[in-house]
Design a protein around this motif. Sequence first.
Motif, PDB file in Angstrom:
ATOM      1  N   ALA A 279       2.245   1.641  -3.609  1.00  3.62           N
ATOM      2  CA  ALA A 279       1.197   2.060  -4.548  1.00  3.62           C
ATOM      3  C   ALA A 279       0.851   3.530  -4.360  1.00  3.62           C
ATOM      4  O   ALA A 279       0.736   4.291  -5.332  1.00  3.62           O
ATOM      5  N   ARG A 280       0.714   3.939  -3.125  1.00  7.85           N
ATOM      6  CA  ARG A 280       0.353   5.334  -2.855  1.00  7.85           C
ATOM      7  C   ARG A 280       1.493   6.269  -3.236  1.00  7.85           C
ATOM      8  O   ARG A 280       1.265   7.360  -3.766  1.00  7.85           O
ATOM      9  N   ARG A 281       2.730   5.857  -2.980  1.00 10.39           N
ATOM     10  CA  ARG A 281       3.881   6.676  -3.366  1.00 10.39           C
ATOM     11  C   ARG A 281       3.877   6.917  -4.870  1.00 10.39           C
ATOM     12  O   ARG A 281       4.094   8.039  -5.329  1.00 10.39           O
TER      13      ARG A 281
ATOM     14  N   ASN B 242       0.815  -1.217   0.000  1.00 11.75           N
ATOM     15  CA  ASN B 242       0.000   0.000   0.000  1.00 11.75           C
ATOM     16  C   ASN B 242       0.848   1.267   0.000  1.00 11.75           C
ATOM     17  O   ASN B 242       0.505   2.247  -0.666  1.00 11.75           O
ATOM     18  N   MET B 243       1.962   1.247   0.727  1.00  7.24           N
ATOM     19  CA  MET B 243       2.860   2.404   0.716  1.00  7.24           C
ATOM     20  C   MET B 243       3.424   2.636  -0.675  1.00  7.24           C
ATOM     21  O   MET B 243       3.463   3.770  -1.158  1.00  7.24           O
TER      22      MET B 243
ATOM     23  N   ASP C  56      -5.671   0.872   5.661  1.00  4.83           N
ATOM     24  CA  ASP C  56      -4.853   0.500   4.516  1.00  4.83           C
ATOM     25  C   ASP C  56      -3.832  -0.596   4.833  1.00  4.83           C
ATOM     26  O   ASP C  56      -3.176  -1.091   3.922  1.00  4.83           O
TER      27      ASP C  56
ATOM     28  N   LEU D  10       1.699  10.103   2.846  1.00  9.08           N
ATOM     29  CA  LEU D  10       1.021   9.367   1.782  1.00  9.08           C
ATOM     30  C   LEU D  10      -0.504   9.409   1.895  1.00  9.08           C
ATOM     31  O   LEU D  10      -1.197   8.821   1.072  1.00  9.08           O
ATOM     32  N   HIS D  11      -1.014  10.064   2.921  1.00 10.12           N
ATOM     33  CA  HIS D  11      -2.461  10.164   3.146  1.00 10.12           C
ATOM     34  C   HIS D  11      -3.096   8.774   3.255  1.00 10.12           C
ATOM     35  O   HIS D  11      -4.153   8.519   2.687  1.00 10.12           O
ATOM     36  N   LEU D  12      -2.436   7.890   3.987  1.00  7.53           N
ATOM     37  CA  LEU D  12      -2.957   6.550   4.214  1.00  7.53           C
ATOM     38  C   LEU D  12      -3.805   6.534   5.476  1.00  7.53           C
ATOM     39  O   LEU D  12      -3.591   7.330   6.388  1.00  7.53           O
TER      40      LEU D  12
ATOM     41  N   SER E  75       4.851   8.289   7.480  1.00 10.60           N
ATOM     42  CA  SER E  75       4.461   7.743   6.178  1.00 10.60           C
ATOM     43  C   SER E  75       2.966   7.899   5.943  1.00 10.60           C
ATOM     44  O   SER E  75       2.524   8.275   4.861  1.00 10.60           O
TER      45      SER E  75
ATOM     46  N   GLU F  71       1.228   6.776  -6.851  1.00 12.71           N
ATOM     47  CA  GLU F  71       0.089   7.645  -7.165  1.00 12.71           C
ATOM     48  C   GLU F  71       0.457   9.109  -6.978  1.00 12.71           C
ATOM     49  O   GLU F  71       0.023   9.972  -7.738  1.00 12.71           O
ATOM     50  N   LEU F  72       1.248   9.374  -5.945  1.00 12.35           N
ATOM     51  CA  LEU F  72       1.667  10.746  -5.638  1.00 12.35           C
ATOM     52  C   LEU F  72       2.886  11.158  -6.459  1.00 12.35           C
ATOM     53  O   LEU F  72       3.377  12.285  -6.310  1.00 12.35           O
TER      54      LEU F  72
END
Length: 67
Positions: free
Chosen positions: A14-16, A11-12, A65, A59-61, A55, A18-19
């Motif tokens: 993937a979000r990284r 998840n980290m 998540d 990453l707005h998790l 994090s 995306e950003l």
Amino acid sequence: MTNIRTVLAVNMKARRKELKLSQAELAEKIGTSPNYISKIYASITDIMLILESRSFLILHLEPSDIV
């Protein structure tokens, strides 16, 4: 059973992406090294609580998540 470290790492990462952050940029923002980020992604090391908190903020998790 899924390993929580693996879920968090996936998840980290993937979000990284995306950003549009590189590993080095994420590492700098959370106060660690790109090598440490690589180890988290490979589930070689546990993420320290302070880095986990940073994090999540960067990453707005959400806590959901990681499950």
